[in-house]
Design a protein around this motif. Structure first.
Motif, PDB file in Angstrom:
ATOM      1  N   VAL A  74       0.837  -1.204   0.000  1.00 11.86           N
ATOM      2  CA  VAL A  74       0.000   0.000   0.000  1.00 11.86           C
ATOM      3  C   VAL A  74       0.872   1.254   0.000  1.00 11.86           C
ATOM      4  N   GLY A  75       1.959   1.242   0.766  1.00 16.13           N
ATOM      5  CA  GLY A  75       2.844   2.402   0.810  1.00 16.13           C
ATOM      6  C   GLY A  75       3.523   2.666  -0.522  1.00 16.13           C
ATOM      7  N   SER A  76       3.992   1.610  -1.180  1.00 14.01           N
ATOM      8  CA  SER A  76       4.637   1.773  -2.487  1.00 14.01           C
ATOM      9  C   SER A  76       3.645   2.281  -3.522  1.00 14.01           C
ATOM     10  N   LEU A  77       2.427   1.764  -3.473  1.00 14.06           N
ATOM     11  CA  LEU A  77       1.401   2.208  -4.413  1.00 14.06           C
ATOM     12  C   LEU A  77       1.051   3.672  -4.177  1.00 14.06           C
ATOM     13  N   THR A  78       0.976   4.068  -2.921  1.00 17.21           N
ATOM     14  CA  THR A  78       0.686   5.466  -2.587  1.00 17.21           C
ATOM     15  C   THR A  78       1.779   6.390  -3.111  1.00 17.21           C
ATOM     16  N   ASP A  79       3.039   5.972  -2.964  1.00 16.98           N
ATOM     17  CA  ASP A  79       4.155   6.789  -3.457  1.00 16.98           C
ATOM     18  C   ASP A  79       4.102   6.949  -4.972  1.00 16.98           C
ATOM     19  N   VAL A  80       3.801   5.861  -5.668  1.00 13.97           N
ATOM     20  CA  VAL A  80       3.787   5.904  -7.134  1.00 13.97           C
ATOM     21  C   VAL A  80       2.626   6.751  -7.643  1.00 13.97           C
ATOM     22  N   LEU A  81       1.452   6.585  -7.028  1.00 13.50           N
ATOM     23  CA  LEU A  81       0.271   7.336  -7.469  1.00 13.50           C
ATOM     24  C   LEU A  81       0.293   8.784  -7.000  1.00 13.50           C
ATOM     25  N   GLY A  82       1.008   9.041  -5.907  1.00 15.70           N
ATOM     26  CA  GLY A  82       1.050  10.394  -5.368  1.00 15.70           C
ATOM     27  C   GLY A  82      -0.105  10.717  -4.451  1.00 15.70           C
ATOM     28  N   ASN A  83      -0.922   9.715  -4.112  1.00 16.16           N
ATOM     29  CA  ASN A  83      -2.031   9.920  -3.181  1.00 16.16           C
ATOM     30  C   ASN A  83      -2.470   8.562  -2.636  1.00 16.16           C
ATOM     31  N   ASP A  84      -3.256   8.612  -1.561  1.00 21.80           N
ATOM     32  CA  ASP A  84      -3.759   7.372  -0.964  1.00 21.80           C
ATOM     33  C   ASP A  84      -5.271   7.265  -1.086  1.00 21.80           C
ATOM     34  N   ASP A  85      -5.837   8.010  -2.027  1.00 20.73           N
ATOM     35  CA  ASP A  85      -7.283   8.028  -2.217  1.00 20.73           C
ATOM     36  C   ASP A  85      -7.691   6.946  -3.212  1.00 20.73           C
ATOM     37  N   PHE A  86      -7.610   5.686  -2.793  1.00 18.58           N
ATOM     38  CA  PHE A  86      -7.993   4.588  -3.673  1.00 18.58           C
ATOM     39  C   PHE A  86      -8.527   3.431  -2.841  1.00 18.58           C
ATOM     40  N   ASP A  87      -9.375   2.636  -3.489  1.00 16.60           N
ATOM     41  CA  ASP A  87      -9.939   1.431  -2.880  1.00 16.60           C
ATOM     42  C   ASP A  87      -9.034   0.261  -3.247  1.00 16.60           C
ATOM     43  N   ILE A  88      -8.504  -0.441  -2.261  1.00 18.81           N
ATOM     44  CA  ILE A  88      -7.535  -1.499  -2.546  1.00 18.81           C
ATOM     45  C   ILE A  88      -8.156  -2.660  -3.311  1.00 18.81           C
ATOM     46  N   ASN A  89      -9.486  -2.756  -3.322  1.00 26.67           N
ATOM     47  CA  ASN A  89     -10.142  -3.844  -4.048  1.00 26.67           C
ATOM     48  C   ASN A  89     -10.410  -3.501  -5.510  1.00 26.67           C
ATOM     49  N   THR A  90     -10.149  -2.252  -5.892  1.00 28.91           N
ATOM     50  CA  THR A  90     -10.314  -1.835  -7.282  1.00 28.91           C
ATOM     51  C   THR A  90      -9.075  -2.242  -8.071  1.00 28.91           C
ATOM     52  N   PRO A  91      -9.239  -2.787  -9.283  1.00 26.86           N
ATOM     53  CA  PRO A  91      -8.069  -3.162 -10.085  1.00 26.86           C
ATOM     54  C   PRO A  91      -7.064  -2.019 -10.214  1.00 26.86           C
ATOM     55  N   LEU A  92      -5.796  -2.370 -10.199  1.00 32.18           N
ATOM     56  CA  LEU A  92      -4.726  -1.375 -10.202  1.00 32.18           C
ATOM     57  C   LEU A  92      -4.821  -0.426 -11.393  1.00 32.18           C
ATOM     58  N   MET A  93      -5.179  -0.948 -12.560  1.00 33.46           N
ATOM     59  CA  MET A  93      -5.264  -0.095 -13.741  1.00 33.46           C
ATOM     60  C   MET A  93      -6.391   0.919 -13.614  1.00 33.46           C
ATOM     61  N   GLU A  94      -7.455   0.553 -12.903  1.00 34.18           N
ATOM     62  CA  GLU A  94      -8.592   1.454 -12.766  1.00 34.18           C
ATOM     63  C   GLU A  94      -8.320   2.580 -11.775  1.00 34.18           C
ATOM     64  N   ILE A  95      -7.368   2.390 -10.870  1.00 30.86           N
ATOM     65  CA  ILE A  95      -7.061   3.462  -9.923  1.00 30.86           C
ATOM     66  C   ILE A  95      -5.930   4.349 -10.424  1.00 30.86           C
ATOM     67  N   GLY A  96      -5.509   4.123 -11.681  1.00 28.61           N
ATOM     68  CA  GLY A  96      -4.561   5.045 -12.298  1.00 28.61           C
ATOM     69  C   GLY A  96      -3.166   4.515 -12.523  1.00 28.61           C
ATOM     70  N   LEU A  97      -2.945   3.222 -12.318  1.00 29.91           N
ATOM     71  CA  LEU A  97      -1.607   2.658 -12.508  1.00 29.91           C
ATOM     72  C   LEU A  97      -1.465   2.198 -13.958  1.00 29.91           C
ATOM     73  N   ASP A  98      -0.801   3.010 -14.786  1.00 26.92           N
ATOM     74  CA  ASP A  98      -0.589   2.613 -16.171  1.00 26.92           C
ATOM     75  C   ASP A  98       0.654   1.730 -16.271  1.00 26.92           C
ATOM     76  N   SER A  99       1.016   1.343 -17.496  1.00 23.24           N
ATOM     77  CA  SER A  99       2.112   0.390 -17.662  1.00 23.24           C
ATOM     78  C   SER A  99       3.443   0.950 -17.168  1.00 23.24           C
ATOM     79  N   LEU A 100       3.699   2.242 -17.391  1.00 26.61           N
ATOM     80  CA  LEU A 100       4.954   2.839 -16.936  1.00 26.61           C
ATOM     81  C   LEU A 100       5.005   2.915 -15.417  1.00 26.61           C
ATOM     82  N   ALA A 101       3.906   3.379 -14.819  1.00 29.73           N
ATOM     83  CA  ALA A 101       3.851   3.434 -13.359  1.00 29.73           C
ATOM     84  C   ALA A 101       3.884   2.035 -12.761  1.00 29.73           C
TER      85      ALA A 101
END
Length: 334
Positions: A74-101
Motif C-alpha cells: 500500500v505504501g509503495s502504491l501510494t508513493d507511485v500514485l502520489g495519493n492514498d485516495d484509492f480502494d484497494i479492491n479496485t483493479p490497479l489499472m482502474e485506480i490510475g496505474l498505467d504500464s509505466l507506473a
C-alpha cells in the motif's frame, strides 16, 4: 528549483562551450526517487542521486509479517500514485496505474524486499492489492513443514480415458429463442426456423442489398440468424470502461458474458472465480458483426479486435490463473 535559478543554470551551461549552442539543452526538476524506482539497476553515473533518493534498506526475506507486506504494498502504491485516495479492491489499472507506473511500482516493491524477484507483468498477473499481497506473502512469508506435506507435491493430469463432465453451460441463441441451453436443444429438435431480417440497429440493409448476386460490394441475402441484444453488453459489471467497450469486437462481449454465465451455472460466484486455476480455450473463425465499417484506430482497438483478445480478456477480466488460447480452424472452430 526556482525559475530564476533554472534560467541561471541554463545560461551558465550555454556559456561554458560554443558547441552546446547548436544542440538542445534544458534544465529540469527531476523527482529522483520516482526515477530511480523505474530503473531495475542504477547506472554508476546516477549512483549519488540514488543514494539521496532512498535511505531505506531492503529487509531480508523471512523477516516479514503479513502486516509488513500489506504496509509495503500500500505504501509503495501510494508513493507511485502520489495519493492514498484509492480502494484497494479496485483493479490497479482502474485506480490510475498505467504500464509505466506499473514498472515503477514493481521495482519499488522488489527493491524493498531483499531477494524477491517480481515479474515485469506483476500488475496484470495480480490486478488488485489483495491479490498482490497474497502472492508476495507466499514468496516472503514463513513456510511450514505441514504446508509442504499437505500440498502432496505437484498436481498431475488425469489418467487417459478419465471421464469429464460439463458442470455449467451457457449460450446465446438467435431467432427469439431464449438463452437457456435446454431451449436451444428444443429448437433443434422441433426444426424451428430462427432466421430473420437484419436488425435495424446493426446497419442499413438497403444500402448493401442487391438481388444481383454478381453486384460488387453488395449482398443478395437479406436474412440471417441474429443474436438479439448483442449490443447490450454490461461493461461496468465486468470493469470495462466505455471507451474500451466501444473498441471491442462484439465477439469479445459475448465471450465474456457466456463464460461468466457458464461458471455461475456450475456454482461459482464472481468472488470465487478470482485466482481460479482455470484455462480458457476459445474457438473462433471470424470477427465483426455489428457494423460493416472498419472501426477507427484507437488505444484499445489492437486487443479489442484481435483473436487472442477473446480468450485473453476472459482470463484477465475474471482473474484466472491458467493458459488461454484462441483457436481458428475455420468453420470447425465456430
Amino acid at each position: 528549483i526556482e525559475a530564476s535559478k533554472g534560467l541561471a543554470a541554463m545560461e551558465a551551461i550555454l556559456a561554458s562551450s560554443p558547441r552546446l549552442r547548436t544542440g538542445t539543452v534544458c534544465v529540469a526538476r527531476i523527482k529522483w526517487k520516482a526515477l530511480m524506482g523505474q530503473l531495475p539497476r542504477v547506472p554508476p553515473f546516477l549512483s549519488r542521486f540514488a543514494a539521496s533518493a532512498s535511505s531505506a534498506k531492503a529487509m531480508p526475506v523471512g523477516n516479514y509479517t503479513l502486516d509488513d507486506v500489506k504496509a509495503l504494498v500500500v505504501g509503495s502504491l501510494t508513493d507511485v500514485l502520489g495519493n492514498d485516495d484509492f480502494d484497494i479492491n479496485t483493479p490497479l489499472m482502474e485506480i490510475g496505474l498505467d504500464s509505466l507506473a506499473g514498472v515503477e511500482f514493481r521495482n519499488r516493491l522488489q527493491g524493498s524486499m531483499e531477494g524477491l524477484e517480481l515479474s515485469p507483468t506483476l500488475m496484470f498477473d495480480y490486478p488488485t492489492v489483495p491479490d498482490l499481497i497474497d502472492y508476495i506473502w507466499t514468496q516472503v512469508g514463513p513456510v511450514e513443514d505441514d504446508d509442504l506435506a499437505a500440498s502432496g507435491g505437484p498436481m498431475v493430469g488425469g489418467a487417459v480415458g478419465e471421464q469429464l463432465a460439463f458442470a455449467g453451460q451457457s449460450c446465446r441463441n438467435p431467432g427469439g429463442c431464449s438463452n437457456h441451453p435446454g431451449d436451444f436443444w428444443r429448437t433443434l429438435v422441433s426444426g424451428q426456423d430462427t432466421s430473420s431480417d437484419l436488425p435495424s440497429e446493426r446497419w442499413d440493409m438497403d444500402a448493401f442489398y442487391d438481388p444481383d448476386m454478381d453486384a460488387p460490394g453488395k449482398t443478395h441475402v437479406r436474412k440471417g440468424h441474429f443474436v438479439v441484444g448483442i449490443d447490450q453488453f454490461d461493461g461496468e459489471f465486468f470493469g470495462v470502461k466505455e471507451a474500451e467497450q466501444r473498441s471491442m469486437d462484439p465477439h469479445q462481449w459475448l465471450t465474456l458474458e457466456i463464460s461468466y454465465d457458464a461458471l455461475v451455472a456450475s456454482g461459482f460466484t464472481k468472488e470465487t472465480m478470482n485466482n481460479l486455476d482455470c484455462g480458457v480455450y476459445v474457438g473462433c473463425a471470424t470477427l465483426g458483426g455489428l457494423s460493416p465499417d472498419i472501426p477507427a484506430a484507437g488505444p484499445f482497438t489492437n486487443i479489442g479486435y484481435s483473436y487472442s483478445g477473446l480468450s485473453g480478456r476472459v482470463s484477465h477480466t475474471l482473474s484466472f490463473r491458467g493458459p488461454c488460447f484462441t483457436i481458428d480452424t475455420a468453420c470447425s472452430s465456430t
